[in-house]
Design a protein around this motif. Sequence first.
Motif, PDB file in Angstrom:
ATOM      1  N   ARG A 199       0.778  -1.173   0.140  1.00 56.87           N
ATOM      2  CA  ARG A 199      -0.031   0.109  -0.126  1.00 56.87           C
ATOM      3  C   ARG A 199       0.987   1.376   0.007  1.00 56.87           C
ATOM      4  O   ARG A 199       0.259   2.286  -0.501  1.00 56.87           O
ATOM      5  CB  ARG A 199      -0.968   0.088   1.207  1.00 56.87           C
ATOM      6  N   ARG A 258       5.673  -1.035  -2.804  1.00 57.99           N
ATOM      7  CA  ARG A 258       5.701  -1.153  -4.336  1.00 57.99           C
ATOM      8  C   ARG A 258       6.811  -1.324  -5.309  1.00 57.99           C
ATOM      9  O   ARG A 258       6.995  -2.164  -6.105  1.00 57.99           O
ATOM     10  CB  ARG A 258       4.639  -0.154  -4.795  1.00 57.99           C
ATOM     11  N   LYS A 262       1.703  -8.952  -8.424  1.00 64.13           N
ATOM     12  CA  LYS A 262       0.918  -8.615  -7.108  1.00 64.13           C
ATOM     13  C   LYS A 262       0.577  -7.222  -7.318  1.00 64.13           C
ATOM     14  O   LYS A 262      -0.472  -6.656  -6.680  1.00 64.13           O
ATOM     15  CB  LYS A 262       1.716  -8.925  -6.025  1.00 64.13           C
ATOM     16  N   ARG A 296      -2.693  -5.325  -8.422  1.00 64.97           N
ATOM     17  CA  ARG A 296      -4.051  -5.499  -7.376  1.00 64.97           C
ATOM     18  C   ARG A 296      -4.114  -3.963  -6.892  1.00 64.97           C
ATOM     19  O   ARG A 296      -5.192  -3.570  -6.464  1.00 64.97           O
ATOM     20  CB  ARG A 296      -3.898  -6.317  -6.542  1.00 64.97           C
ATOM     21  N   MET A 297      -2.999  -2.975  -7.016  1.00 62.45           N
ATOM     22  CA  MET A 297      -2.887  -1.825  -6.475  1.00 62.45           C
ATOM     23  C   MET A 297      -3.266  -0.947  -7.426  1.00 62.45           C
ATOM     24  O   MET A 297      -3.349   0.348  -7.357  1.00 62.45           O
ATOM     25  CB  MET A 297      -1.660  -1.592  -5.770  1.00 62.45           C
ATOM     26  N   SER A 343      -5.552   0.729 -10.483  1.00 58.33           N
ATOM     27  CA  SER A 343      -7.072   0.728 -10.881  1.00 58.33           C
ATOM     28  C   SER A 343      -7.478   0.257 -11.882  1.00 58.33           C
ATOM     29  O   SER A 343      -8.657  -0.385 -12.172  1.00 58.33           O
ATOM     30  CB  SER A 343      -7.566   2.265 -10.932  1.00 58.33           C
ATOM     31  N   SER A 399      -7.201  -3.795 -11.409  1.00 55.19           N
ATOM     32  CA  SER A 399      -8.036  -4.170 -10.413  1.00 55.19           C
ATOM     33  C   SER A 399      -9.417  -4.879 -10.836  1.00 55.19           C
ATOM     34  O   SER A 399      -9.862  -5.770 -10.193  1.00 55.19           O
ATOM     35  CB  SER A 399      -8.266  -2.967  -9.223  1.00 55.19           C
ATOM     36  N   TRP A 412      -8.631  -8.340 -12.140  1.00 56.71           N
ATOM     37  CA  TRP A 412      -8.377  -9.127 -11.037  1.00 56.71           C
ATOM     38  C   TRP A 412      -9.736  -9.550 -10.347  1.00 56.71           C
ATOM     39  O   TRP A 412      -9.800 -10.626  -9.940  1.00 56.71           O
ATOM     40  CB  TRP A 412      -7.419  -8.535  -9.978  1.00 56.71           C
ATOM     41  N   GLN A 413     -10.342  -8.632  -9.867  1.00 56.54           N
ATOM     42  CA  GLN A 413     -11.847  -8.757  -8.982  1.00 56.54           C
ATOM     43  C   GLN A 413     -12.844  -9.550  -9.897  1.00 56.54           C
ATOM     44  O   GLN A 413     -13.336 -10.376  -9.526  1.00 56.54           O
ATOM     45  CB  GLN A 413     -12.384  -7.536  -8.831  1.00 56.54           C
ATOM     46  N   ARG A 444     -18.221   0.024  -9.840  1.00 56.07           N
ATOM     47  CA  ARG A 444     -17.316   1.126  -9.729  1.00 56.07           C
ATOM     48  C   ARG A 444     -17.890   2.409 -10.020  1.00 56.07           C
ATOM     49  O   ARG A 444     -17.692   3.667  -9.376  1.00 56.07           O
ATOM     50  CB  ARG A 444     -15.997   0.762 -10.412  1.00 56.07           C
TER      51      ARG A 444
END
Length: 278
Positions: free
Chosen positions: A19, A24, A135, A138-139, A141, A144, A147-148, A247
């Motif tokens: 985060r 990162r 990885k 996922r941070m 936008s 994401s 991924w979701q 979203r």
Amino acid sequence: MSGITEFRQRAYHFLFDQRQRSGRRFEALCGLFALFSVIVVFIESGIGTQYHLTYDEWHLFVSLEVGITCVFTLEYLLRLAVWPNPARYALSFWGIIDLATVLPLYVLWLWPELGMNYLFIWRALRAVRVLRILKLLRMMSSASILWQAIVNARHQLIVFYAFISIVMVIAGSLMYGIEGAASGFTTLGTSVYWAVVTVTTVGYGDITPHTAGGRAVASLLILIGYSVIAIPTGIITAQMTSALAERKAARRCPACGASHDAQANYCQACGTKMAEEK
């Protein structure tokens, strides 16, 4: 003790907390360094098989491998030191991958009779560490949503691929009984391999059916093969459409601008109370 505890906390956020920008950046650096080590392996194997290297040239590659191993070893020990439960991290997926990237040189020193070819393969597995960069997606936008969508569709995808696996076993068994060893279907494993190759529409041609029944099964598998691409694509697309709609319906924090679900009462980023919808 307080100084050591503070150092461990800072090191933990630096090594594991994605985060934060520093976390990162460190994960990206680890992935790029792993990619560099894999490139070195490919260059070393290519030059070693085509040219007669001098001692100094081999010494360069040995020095690079020693340096890469030292960096990976230091990182692995730091991760073990700052993780609250070192044993749990060591047995986790990323812990095992980190350990695997450290061991090749040590294994060569302990068991030199294994040979360099096996060590080349092992060292090339460091490319798995590049997944650490994924990885970070996922941070982001933009990624994401994908991924979701995959996470939300995981149950449907598992059911679909389980069904396809059952079809592969049944089709392989049918071909083993219909064609037999004369057509190349010598074992059930070989027959299932043929079914997988056929249903993915790859068709290597190393094993082909020669009877009418075998060709009928092959034709059915080829038709099923189109669904292997179409159905998962449709499932993920539907989930992405749903995620985009959610979203758009999300509210933004009046203080920091972070987006949240419509049911959120407080901002997850700064803790500000969300305004009630009218």
